[in-house]
Enzyme design. Structure first.
Site, PDB file in Angstrom:
ATOM      1  N   SER A 130       0.791  -1.227   0.000  1.00  0.00           N
ATOM      2  CA  SER A 130       0.000   0.000   0.000  1.00  0.00           C
ATOM      3  C   SER A 130       0.826   1.281   0.000  1.00  0.00           C
ATOM      4  CB  SER A 130      -0.941   0.015   1.210  1.00  0.00           C
ATOM      5  OG  SER A 130      -0.206  -0.015   2.418  1.00  0.00           O
TER       6      SER A 130
ATOM      7  N   HIS B 129      -5.441  -4.143  -1.185  1.00  0.00           N
ATOM      8  CA  HIS B 129      -5.234  -3.152  -2.245  1.00  0.00           C
ATOM      9  C   HIS B 129      -5.157  -3.813  -3.612  1.00  0.00           C
ATOM     10  CE1 HIS B 129      -4.687   0.378   0.364  1.00  0.00           C
ATOM     11  NE2 HIS B 129      -4.170  -0.483   1.220  1.00  0.00           N
TER      12      HIS B 129
ATOM     13  N   LYS C 154     -12.584  -1.084   1.048  1.00  0.00           N
ATOM     14  CA  LYS C 154     -11.884  -0.291   0.040  1.00  0.00           C
ATOM     15  C   LYS C 154     -12.656  -0.354  -1.276  1.00  0.00           C
ATOM     16  CE  LYS C 154      -7.340  -0.374   2.242  1.00  0.00           C
ATOM     17  NZ  LYS C 154      -7.778  -0.876   3.554  1.00  0.00           N
TER      18      LYS C 154
END
Length: 421
Positions: A208, A236, A267
């Protein structure tokens, strides 16, 4: 079924003599706290606390005076946090199941929507089963201790996320740390770990802070050679890497070689909260019996479950949103490189603009805001000393005009502060 509990029978009643003193009334605690605070790195307040505007629901928060601010620092990779169908699904779940279940999963906190979401996650990742957590931090905290014994070994990339590091600290396995994405060092550590009963290689799929992607093909080859399992954290990556957004294992063609996936619902998959582990059914069954964050945390609120479930529906219906990310990411990276900036990582929507100096990163981020671009500077201890940067995150809801405006602002600010000639 109603669940009730008499506070006097809860086992947590505190007698008058046992009530702890407030921090300010205990001189020793106060002195220790002040000493630790003096040593702690000073961080600026979050932007939301210093400038009062409504929180950004999508990509474009608004300042009170009506000047548009484009958000380039959110994990809202696919823009689904403001997708009307995702919001509608959350509202429907809220109305049907209430604000929350007021219970852990194994008492009365499991409803049909939780089981449906777990099944959907497993199907999306093409795994046997899945288990939900309050966050991926909890998922990482709950897996290593439950799975590994003192006879086992875990081999971890040195730049793994803090939640992986903390989760590994909780287990009693023998711990090895290999240099970041260094396959020679990983192989040396695997050779050293042959004396242990079981070996687990743990890595972020996408890192990240640097925007780089783990070399999963090589990791899986080494794992096969030295009889090890592979664990990846896909926070991610889930939703936008790979042809169908399934993550780095799909991107690199090793879906059948990665044993365990941990990821987040907070996310790309709606941006609300929640995490999960997906993998072999026996592993998931084990976690339901032994994973402490799962056993002792309230189940996910229905609204969160509803929006995550709808986000997965949208992804499995079409890969168009996930595929749109590649062109937008390439546009930003190529234009920033042409302007003279150094961008870390490769082909990932996390685009760290490397600056080196902590103050430079901070003042440039502030100046970017004055030009309508919301980004954040990162410096030690979040990243190593001398590696300060501004982390830019591209979203599917960014238009080409948004990206070009961001590049132009960086160019102006970079020249003003000496980051560019």
């Amino acid at each position: 079924m109603a669940c009730s509990q008499n506070p006097s029978d809860s086992g947590h009643h505190i007698s008058g003599s046992a009530v702890p003193k407030p921090l300010g009334t205990d001189p020793l605690l106060k002195e220790d706290a002040e000493r630790l605070l003096e040593k702690a790195p000073k961080r600026s307040e979050p932007l939301q606390l210093r400038r009062r505007w409504p929180r950004p629901r999508g990509a474009v928060p608004r300042r009170p005076m009506g000047i548009g601010i484009i958000n380039f620092c959110a994990n809202n990779y696919l823009g689904l946090s403001s997708h009307p169908e995702v919001i509608r699904a959350a509202v429907e779940a809220l109305e049907k199941f209430g604000a929350g279940l007021s219970s852990v999963r194994f008492i009365c906190g499991t409803q049909s929507i939780h089981k449906d979401l777990e099944e959907k996650i497993a199907r999306f990742h093409q795994r046997e089963d899945a288990i939900l957590y309050a966050s991926c931090f909890d998922a990482n905290a709950g897996i290593f201790e439950a799975l590994l014994t003192p006879e086992d070994a875990v081999l971890s990339d040195e730049l793994n996320h803090a939640s992986i590091i903390d989760g590994i600290r909780l287990c009693k396995a023998n711990k090895y740390r290999y240099k970041h994405m260094d396959m020679q060092d990983l192989e040396a550590k695997l050779k050293e770990a042959q004396k242990h009963r079981l070996r687990l290689v743990a890595t972020d799929g996408a890192f990240s802070m640097d925007g780089d992607i783990a070399p999963l093909r090589e990791i899986c080859q080494l794992a096969h050679k030295y009889d090890a399992l592979v664990f990846i954290d896909e926070c991610h990556a889930t939703g936008f890497l790979g042809p169908n957004g399934r993550g780095t294992d799909e991107l690199l063609g090793v879906m059948d070689k990665v044993t365990i996936i941990n990821s987040t619902l907070g996310k790309a998959l709606g941006g609300a909260a929640g995490g999960y582990t997906t993998g072999p059914k026996p592993l998931i069954d084990l976690l339901r019996q032994r994973s402490r964050p799962y056993l002792f945390s309230n189940s996910l609120p229905p609204a969160v479950v509803g929006c995550a479930s709808k986000a997965l529906d949208l992804l499995m219906e079409s890969n168009a949103i996930a595929q749109s990310m590649a062109a937008k990411t390439q546009r930003f990276r190529s234009k920033m490189t042409a302007a003279g900036f150094t961008i870390s990582g490769k082909d990932h929507p996390i685009c760290p603009v490397m600056l080196g100096d902590a103050r430079l990163a901070s003042v440039m981020a502030e100046d970017m805001l004055n030009r309508g671009i919301y980004v954040i500077g990162f410096s030690y201890p979040v990243v190593p000393k001398g590696k300060a940067r501004i982390r830019v995150q591209i979203s599917a809801v960014h238009s080409d005009e948004d990206i070009d405006r961001c590049v132009e602002a960086f160019t102006q600010v970079g020249r003003k502060h000496g980051a560019l000639p």
